[in-house]
Design a protein around this motif. Structure first.
Motif, PDB file in Angstrom:
ATOM      1  N   VAL A   1      13.580  -9.190  65.308  1.00  0.00           N
ATOM      2  CA  VAL A   1      13.715  -8.030  64.420  1.00  0.00           C
ATOM      3  C   VAL A   1      12.998  -6.831  65.042  1.00  0.00           C
ATOM      4  O   VAL A   1      13.546  -5.729  65.083  1.00  0.00           O
ATOM      5  N   ARG A   2      11.796  -7.046  65.567  1.00  0.00           N
ATOM      6  CA  ARG A   2      11.049  -5.948  66.200  1.00  0.00           C
ATOM      7  C   ARG A   2      11.818  -5.380  67.401  1.00  0.00           C
ATOM      8  O   ARG A   2      11.905  -4.166  67.573  1.00  0.00           O
ATOM      9  N   SER A   3      12.372  -6.258  68.216  1.00  0.00           N
ATOM     10  CA  SER A   3      13.126  -5.806  69.386  1.00  0.00           C
ATOM     11  C   SER A   3      14.355  -5.005  68.966  1.00  0.00           C
ATOM     12  O   SER A   3      14.671  -3.981  69.573  1.00  0.00           O
ATOM     13  N   THR A   4      15.027  -5.479  67.926  1.00  0.00           N
ATOM     14  CA  THR A   4      16.207  -4.763  67.443  1.00  0.00           C
ATOM     15  C   THR A   4      15.789  -3.401  66.892  1.00  0.00           C
ATOM     16  O   THR A   4      16.463  -2.397  67.139  1.00  0.00           O
ATOM     17  N   LEU A   5      14.675  -3.349  66.169  1.00  0.00           N
ATOM     18  CA  LEU A   5      14.181  -2.067  65.663  1.00  0.00           C
ATOM     19  C   LEU A   5      13.847  -1.121  66.817  1.00  0.00           C
ATOM     20  O   LEU A   5      14.178   0.075  66.758  1.00  0.00           O
ATOM     21  N   ASP A   6      13.204  -1.635  67.862  1.00  0.00           N
ATOM     22  CA  ASP A   6      12.884  -0.805  69.027  1.00  0.00           C
ATOM     23  C   ASP A   6      14.156  -0.260  69.665  1.00  0.00           C
ATOM     24  O   ASP A   6      14.211   0.900  70.077  1.00  0.00           O
ATOM     25  N   ARG A   7      15.179  -1.102  69.748  1.00  0.00           N
ATOM     26  CA  ARG A   7      16.455  -0.663  70.307  1.00  0.00           C
ATOM     27  C   ARG A   7      17.091   0.415  69.425  1.00  0.00           C
ATOM     28  O   ARG A   7      17.628   1.398  69.915  1.00  0.00           O
ATOM     29  N   LEU A   8      17.008   0.230  68.112  1.00  0.00           N
ATOM     30  CA  LEU A   8      17.570   1.213  67.187  1.00  0.00           C
ATOM     31  C   LEU A   8      16.803   2.530  67.247  1.00  0.00           C
ATOM     32  O   LEU A   8      17.399   3.603  67.111  1.00  0.00           O
ATOM     33  N   VAL A   9      15.495   2.472  67.449  1.00  0.00           N
ATOM     34  CA  VAL A   9      14.713   3.700  67.624  1.00  0.00           C
ATOM     35  C   VAL A   9      15.142   4.394  68.915  1.00  0.00           C
ATOM     36  O   VAL A   9      15.327   5.608  68.957  1.00  0.00           O
ATOM     37  N   GLY A  10      15.346   3.599  69.964  1.00  0.00           N
ATOM     38  CA  GLY A  10      15.759   4.157  71.253  1.00  0.00           C
ATOM     39  C   GLY A  10      17.117   4.836  71.200  1.00  0.00           C
ATOM     40  O   GLY A  10      17.374   5.789  71.941  1.00  0.00           O
ATOM     41  N   THR A  11      17.987   4.361  70.322  1.00  0.00           N
ATOM     42  CA  THR A  11      19.313   4.973  70.188  1.00  0.00           C
ATOM     43  C   THR A  11      19.356   5.966  69.033  1.00  0.00           C
ATOM     44  O   THR A  11      20.434   6.407  68.640  1.00  0.00           O
ATOM     45  N   SER A  12      18.188   6.290  68.479  1.00  0.00           N
ATOM     46  CA  SER A  12      18.041   7.286  67.409  1.00  0.00           C
ATOM     47  C   SER A  12      18.776   6.919  66.132  1.00  0.00           C
ATOM     48  O   SER A  12      19.206   7.784  65.381  1.00  0.00           O
ATOM     49  N   ARG A  13      18.926   5.634  65.867  1.00  0.00           N
ATOM     50  CA  ARG A  13      19.547   5.210  64.616  1.00  0.00           C
ATOM     51  C   ARG A  13      18.506   4.911  63.550  1.00  0.00           C
ATOM     52  O   ARG A  13      18.813   4.828  62.371  1.00  0.00           O
ATOM     53  N   VAL A  14      17.242   4.733  63.985  1.00  0.00           N
ATOM     54  CA  VAL A  14      16.121   4.462  63.083  1.00  0.00           C
ATOM     55  C   VAL A  14      14.954   5.308  63.556  1.00  0.00           C
ATOM     56  O   VAL A  14      14.806   5.556  64.752  1.00  0.00           O
ATOM     57  N   ARG A  15      14.101   5.756  62.611  1.00  0.00           N
ATOM     58  CA  ARG A  15      12.904   6.521  62.958  1.00  0.00           C
ATOM     59  C   ARG A  15      11.685   5.626  62.929  1.00  0.00           C
ATOM     60  O   ARG A  15      11.534   4.816  62.026  1.00  0.00           O
ATOM     61  N   ARG A  16      10.820   5.787  63.919  1.00  0.00           N
ATOM     62  CA  ARG A  16       9.509   5.134  63.890  1.00  0.00           C
ATOM     63  C   ARG A  16       8.568   6.156  63.276  1.00  0.00           C
ATOM     64  O   ARG A  16       8.404   7.249  63.798  1.00  0.00           O
ATOM     65  N   THR A  17       7.964   5.803  62.151  1.00  0.00           N
ATOM     66  CA  THR A  17       7.121   6.757  61.428  1.00  0.00           C
ATOM     67  C   THR A  17       5.640   6.523  61.646  1.00  0.00           C
ATOM     68  O   THR A  17       4.825   7.306  61.173  1.00  0.00           O
ATOM     69  N   GLY A  18       5.308   5.483  62.330  1.00  0.00           N
ATOM     70  CA  GLY A  18       3.914   5.158  62.619  1.00  0.00           C
ATOM     71  C   GLY A  18       3.885   3.850  63.366  1.00  0.00           C
ATOM     72  O   GLY A  18       4.927   3.249  63.641  1.00  0.00           O
ATOM     73  N   ARG A  19       2.705   3.400  63.692  1.00  0.00           N
ATOM     74  CA  ARG A  19       2.592   2.143  64.433  1.00  0.00           C
ATOM     75  C   ARG A  19       3.114   0.996  63.571  1.00  0.00           C
ATOM     76  O   ARG A  19       2.529   0.658  62.545  1.00  0.00           O
ATOM     77  N   GLY A  20       4.246   0.430  63.980  1.00  0.00           N
ATOM     78  CA  GLY A  20       4.830  -0.699  63.274  1.00  0.00           C
ATOM     79  C   GLY A  20       5.571  -0.325  62.005  1.00  0.00           C
ATOM     80  O   GLY A  20       5.955  -1.201  61.248  1.00  0.00           O
ATOM     81  N   LEU A  21       5.786   0.966  61.770  1.00  0.00           N
ATOM     82  CA  LEU A  21       6.474   1.422  60.562  1.00  0.00           C
ATOM     83  C   LEU A  21       7.804   2.072  60.921  1.00  0.00           C
ATOM     84  O   LEU A  21       7.889   2.856  61.866  1.00  0.00           O
ATOM     85  N   TYR A  22       8.827   1.762  60.129  1.00  0.00           N
ATOM     86  CA  TYR A  22      10.164   2.252  60.399  1.00  0.00           C
ATOM     87  C   TYR A  22      10.777   2.802  59.124  1.00  0.00           C
ATOM     88  O   TYR A  22      10.412   2.412  58.007  1.00  0.00           O
ATOM     89  N   ARG A  23      11.761   3.682  59.309  1.00  0.00           N
ATOM     90  CA  ARG A  23      12.463   4.285  58.180  1.00  0.00           C
ATOM     91  C   ARG A  23      13.880   4.612  58.643  1.00  0.00           C
ATOM     92  O   ARG A  23      14.110   4.936  59.795  1.00  0.00           O
ATOM     93  N   ALA A  24      14.824   4.536  57.701  1.00  0.00           N
ATOM     94  CA  ALA A  24      16.207   4.877  58.021  1.00  0.00           C
ATOM     95  C   ALA A  24      16.261   6.343  58.438  1.00  0.00           C
ATOM     96  O   ALA A  24      15.562   7.186  57.882  1.00  0.00           O
ATOM     97  N   LYS A  25      17.085   6.628  59.422  1.00  0.00           N
ATOM     98  CA  LYS A  25      17.241   8.014  59.863  1.00  0.00           C
ATOM     99  C   LYS A  25      18.231   8.690  58.940  1.00  0.00           C
ATOM    100  O   LYS A  25      19.353   8.233  58.775  1.00  0.00           O
ATOM    101  N   ARG A  26      17.812   9.745  58.317  1.00  0.00           N
ATOM    102  CA  ARG A  26      18.663  10.484  57.385  1.00  0.00           C
ATOM    103  C   ARG A  26      19.344  11.641  58.127  1.00  0.00           C
ATOM    104  O   ARG A  26      18.721  12.270  58.969  1.00  0.00           O
ATOM    105  N   PRO A  27      20.614  11.908  57.796  1.00  0.00           N
ATOM    106  CA  PRO A  27      21.313  13.021  58.469  1.00  0.00           C
ATOM    107  C   PRO A  27      20.708  14.375  58.169  1.00  0.00           C
ATOM    108  O   PRO A  27      19.979  14.604  57.311  1.00  0.00           O
TER     109      PRO A  27
END
Length: 176
Positions: free
Chosen positions: A150-176
């Motif tokens: 799950v962490r690796s997939t989240l990192d990949r999604l952050v790298g492709t700008s589909r998810v935002r990393r909001t802090g260390r270990g914290l994620y949020r959906a990217k809003r248009p």
């Protein structure tokens, strides 16, 4: 008896030496802090990579091995094989956590992790979510390899700008 001026001079020399030591120790501390930060970052990277490799090895062990090029073709391999001949193929089971279907191995859902994560983050609104919480919600918190997938997939999604990393270990959906 030692004179007061001699004692004062000795104290001044000691203070100067301590000031020099203090400056040297501050520089050494900063260098060690930078080195520690680099080691921690590298350690995290190595752990994620190792966990991803362990997940791949585990997944590969769960899949049937491909037939060799010289293997005989059976009725199961021909496209015209009847439905009765394919009864031994497991059908997809619904995933009670996400309402999706897909092949299950050892009680875990495979193949739609990216979509499941994006769906979960969409439903979480503007809340910051930890990878471990996402893994738990998706039923992938049984072992560290699953959580790290799950962490690796989240990192990949952050790298492709589909998810935002909001802090260390914290994620949020990217809003248009």
């Amino acid at each position: 008896m030692v004179s007061a001026s001699h004692a004062t001079h000795n104290l001044e020399i000691t203070a100067e030496n301590l000031q020099e030591d203090l400056a040297r120790l501050e520089i050494q501390k900063q260098a060690l802090e930078r080195e520690l930060a680099a080691v921690v970052a590298h350690l995290g990277s190595v752990r994620r990579t190792l966990d991803a490799i362990e997940t791949l090895v585990h997944d590969a062990a769960q899949r049937p091995t491909p037939r060799s090029a010289g293997a005989a073709v059976t009725g199961h391999d021909r496209p015209e094989a009847s439905a009765e001949a394919r009864q031994d193929t497991p059908s997809p089971e619904p995933d009670v956590n996400s309402g999706t279907t897909g092949p299950r191995t050892g009680g875990r859902q495979y193949g739609r992790l990216t979509e499941q994560i994006l769906e979960y983050l969409d439903h979480s609104g503007d809340a910051d979510v930890r990878a471990r919480d996402i893994a738990a919600a998706l039923g992938r918190d049984q072992d560290s390899a699953s959580i790290n997938a799950v962490r690796s997939t989240l990192d990949r999604l952050v790298g492709t700008s589909r998810v935002r990393r909001t802090g260390r270990g914290l994620y949020r959906a990217k809003r248009p």
